[in-house]
Design a protein around this motif. Sequence first.
Motif, PDB file in Angstrom:
ATOM      1  N   LEU A  97       0.761  -0.927  -0.058  1.00  0.00           N
ATOM      2  CA  LEU A  97      -0.039   0.039   0.035  1.00  0.00           C
ATOM      3  C   LEU A  97       0.951   1.465  -0.119  1.00  0.00           C
ATOM      4  N   GLU A  98       1.862   1.187   0.822  1.00  0.00           N
ATOM      5  CA  GLU A  98       2.886   2.213   0.844  1.00  0.00           C
ATOM      6  C   GLU A  98       3.190   2.591  -0.532  1.00  0.00           C
ATOM      7  N   THR A 101       0.845   3.618  -3.033  1.00  0.00           N
ATOM      8  CA  THR A 101       0.456   5.056  -2.536  1.00  0.00           C
ATOM      9  C   THR A 101       1.732   6.235  -2.986  1.00  0.00           C
ATOM     10  N   ALA A 102       2.912   5.861  -2.780  1.00  0.00           N
ATOM     11  CA  ALA A 102       3.953   6.593  -3.311  1.00  0.00           C
ATOM     12  C   ALA A 102       4.158   7.019  -4.686  1.00  0.00           C
ATOM     13  N   ASP A 116       0.995  19.701   1.137  1.00  0.00           N
ATOM     14  CA  ASP A 116       0.637  18.278   0.840  1.00  0.00           C
ATOM     15  C   ASP A 116       1.807  17.343   0.744  1.00  0.00           C
ATOM     16  N   ARG A 117       2.882  17.808   0.175  1.00  0.00           N
ATOM     17  CA  ARG A 117       3.742  16.566  -0.407  1.00  0.00           C
ATOM     18  C   ARG A 117       4.785  16.672   0.780  1.00  0.00           C
ATOM     19  N   PHE A 120       2.292  17.722   5.445  1.00  0.00           N
ATOM     20  CA  PHE A 120       1.071  17.332   5.905  1.00  0.00           C
ATOM     21  C   PHE A 120       1.096  15.691   5.892  1.00  0.00           C
ATOM     22  N   PRO A 121       0.515  14.800   6.893  1.00  0.00           N
ATOM     23  CA  PRO A 121       0.787  13.401   7.145  1.00  0.00           C
ATOM     24  C   PRO A 121       0.088  12.783   5.648  1.00  0.00           C
ATOM     25  N   LEU A 122       0.851  11.574   5.397  1.00  0.00           N
ATOM     26  CA  LEU A 122       0.236  10.713   4.141  1.00  0.00           C
ATOM     27  C   LEU A 122      -1.199  10.535   4.266  1.00  0.00           C
ATOM     28  N   THR A 123      -1.573  10.194   5.475  1.00  0.00           N
ATOM     29  CA  THR A 123      -3.194   9.510   5.465  1.00  0.00           C
ATOM     30  C   THR A 123      -4.054  10.862   5.183  1.00  0.00           C
ATOM     31  N   ARG A 125      -3.902  12.256   2.242  1.00  0.00           N
ATOM     32  CA  ARG A 125      -4.094  11.897   1.049  1.00  0.00           C
ATOM     33  C   ARG A 125      -4.895  10.640   0.819  1.00  0.00           C
ATOM     34  N   ARG A 126      -6.294  10.863   1.291  1.00  0.00           N
ATOM     35  CA  ARG A 126      -7.177   9.656   1.161  1.00  0.00           C
ATOM     36  C   ARG A 126      -7.703   9.171  -0.392  1.00  0.00           C
ATOM     37  N   ILE A 129      -4.695   7.338  -1.494  1.00  0.00           N
ATOM     38  CA  ILE A 129      -4.598   5.835  -0.703  1.00  0.00           C
ATOM     39  C   ILE A 129      -5.869   5.139  -1.286  1.00  0.00           C
ATOM     40  N   ASP A 130      -6.884   5.443  -1.563  1.00  0.00           N
ATOM     41  CA  ASP A 130      -8.171   4.785  -1.821  1.00  0.00           C
ATOM     42  C   ASP A 130      -7.793   4.024  -3.109  1.00  0.00           C
ATOM     43  N   TYR A 133      -5.557   1.370  -2.973  1.00  0.00           N
ATOM     44  CA  TYR A 133      -6.053   0.213  -2.600  1.00  0.00           C
ATOM     45  C   TYR A 133      -6.926  -0.581  -3.278  1.00  0.00           C
TER      46      TYR A 133
END
Lengths: 253, 287, 330
Positions: A97-98, A101-102, A116-117, A120-123, A125-126, A129-130, A133
């Motif tokens: 997933l990482e 997502t990366a 954003d880059r 701010f934390p990775l999560t 970036r929903r 990530i979605d 996934y």
Amino acid sequence: MTAVLRTEDLCKSFGGLKVTQKVNLSLEAGARHALIGPNGAGKTTLINQLTGVLRQSSGSIWLNGEDISHLPPYLRVSRGLARTFQINSLFPKLTPLEAVTATICERDRDSLSVFDRRLFPLTRRRAEIDEAYDLLARLNLADVCSRATHELAYGKQRLLEVALAMAVRPRVLLLDEPAAGVPEGESDEMLAVLAEMPRDISILLIEHDMSLVFRFAERITVLVSGAELVSGTPAEIAADERVQEVYLGKHRG
Amino acid sequence: MTSFLGLLFDGLAYGTLLFLISVGLSVTLGLMGFINLAHGVFAMAGGYLLVVLMGAAGLPFLAALPLIFVVVAAASLVLERTLYRPLYKSTHLDQVLLTVGIIFVAIAGATYIWGPGQQPVSIPEWLQGQFSLAGVDLSRYRLFLMAIGAAITLGLVFGLERTRFGARVRASVERQRTAAAMGIHVERVFQITFALGSGLAGLGGALGVDVLSLDPHFPLKYLVYFLLIVVVGGPGSIMGTLLAALLLGVADTAGKYYIPETGAFMIYVVMIVLLLVAPHGLLGRKK
Amino acid sequence: MTMVTPPHITHLARRERWSRAEIAFWLAWLAVYFLLPKHLMFAAQILITGLFALSLDLILGYAGIVTLGHAAFFGLGAYTAGLLTKVGVIEPVLGLFGAALVAGTFGFLTSFLVLRGRDLSRLMITLGIGLLLFELANRLTDITGGVDGLQGIAVGKVLGLFEFDLFGKTAYLYVLVVSFGLFVVARALMTAPYGLSLRAIRDNQQRAVAIGIPIRVRLTNIYTLGAVIAGVAGALLTQTTQFVAIDSFGFQRSADLLIMLLIGGTATLYGGFVGACAFLIAQNWLSSINAEYWLFWLGILLIVATRYLRGGVIGGMAKLAALRPMGKKA
């Protein structure tokens, strides 16, 4: 028909050794093109030139009508040219997933702000990530998406190779022996994955497994000693005497 | 003019010592890609052994030298088996940390036993003093050093080019996988060359007690010199190492004489520039 | 509306959430101020060293760039902060910015030399650059004070308000605030997509290129940031001790730093602080017995650690923590 990916008289030599000789390859939109040839024919060298890891000695490479011959590799990726590796080349300590997502964050980096880059934390970036996934789920990797990559079974790692390339949202996908090392019975899973790929992706497949090549490809190019021997439909290639000589002739010697 | 000749002579003798010590490191790096920052420890061990053998044991200078070679080589084999071997496949960082650890232990141990000061050694009378050549006074001991250096270089080159074992070493440096496939036991080859190289470093350290000045910080003080020689010469190349060592020996001696205020500064600049210009060494091959 | 966070998101978020242990860690430093007033100078030194080790963790632990000359940036920051007071810039925060600027610029410029090669040439070039600066500081006695170090540094009030006192109270809080601030920035970077891309580069450069990561840009970037933080750490030491020792540039300092990070654990953000703490306390204790004694045990530790202590203290604790839920199940 316009070619999505095209090479023009591509040549590469190491010292006196010519490993690519005037190759004029052309991939139409939505192509299912296979590149075959005996060991040492220069298939992987060709891929490395297309992706920019190796610089061609002469000639040029065009992607969607743009000359990319001198672009660094990462910019060719941003323009939609992705590849997989013959020998798994993954991120052992990252989870699938990482890793995916990366890749997606990298693809979309121009639309993200500096904050954003970087801060701010990775999560947050929903969306990314979605998307990652979903892609993993389509490739039967959802259940292992939070495990470290080095813990995955070989077959799963092979699929992750494809997932990473797909995450780029490529226009052209270079598959370097995707079924390499996969046991015979399991290569069907790979074929199913390849068959389901959307038609807006043009695919160049390098493969040794002839049954996979003939089931998948609509057009085949045979490379011998760095030069193009012949191109044609699978039927034409199967009937071509020169090809038979290259593949079978060796046994006579 | 006379001072120039004298400098050249001193520089070459100094370079010979550096070569004796570095050549083992070069082969280690070329053969296994192992970054052994602790190579200077073997040289220091040779130096202190000479002090002990000539002092407490009362051995004559010439008898002590071969004994030192053997003892250091044997000791290095023990280290190779116990500490180095498990890290051949490790990251370079791990190798660096291990060998820095060995340096620290060696420094602490030497200081504990011999104290922080320099160790003097009385070389035999027939090697002391000067002799005159074309109006230039030259040191006998330095001539002796160069003679030994020349003999060992010849021996090494001959051994490498003409013997079966030499052929194995060359094959292993050149194409490790092919060599292994041809039935060459690369690890065994490495082990023996490691011991030989360490023995030579010990010999170099013993011969250099006077010239290089022996104290517990020896392995750190000369670390950059050894690395520089190996990198400039090209890892795994004996002639490259010799050339680089002699060049450095002369350049360093001349630098200290003509432009003493720059100190080691020039050496570091040269090292960085050479690393950037010729990352595979002057005589090294691209791998 | 009830939203159940899917497990894969929870898994990703674990890295980002401030855990209780983390909060306790920083509160403990605050507690030191009240509980150990006699040891504030030493505690400040640990924090500074921890910050320095954090800067190494960013480039080594997260980005995988090996270096033997990280002290170069620490020394540059230390001398810059010292020399700035000599030309009249005595306000410490300005000194930090000056140090950051000089160290960062030097880091940016040398990054092109360092990042060219592979491990071996990186080690040698960083070693060479470190020794070069040491030699420079050694030779330029008029400016740097040579081997005697830079003395007679008069530091002004922090922001013109808080004066450094004899007991190191102001100094300690100043160091704590700066360290924590930089830590928060580093932590944010490493939990952002940026940090993920660095971990990807460290894991596999070939693949990182193939998924479109501009690795040269990223590595130059993080190398420069590591230099900036190292420079600030150096400046903090100068300002709180009002002295710059020439061994700020020393090989020993670069090597010690690697060791601390190794003890604490790489790519953990806290490894540097934990390692600095253990290292400096042990050093203080053992070298008070005998200096060689300390070096000896340090060497032994290194030899043992490369074989048996992978992951450092933090890695070990994480392993223990991972064991516990499994024990419950059984």
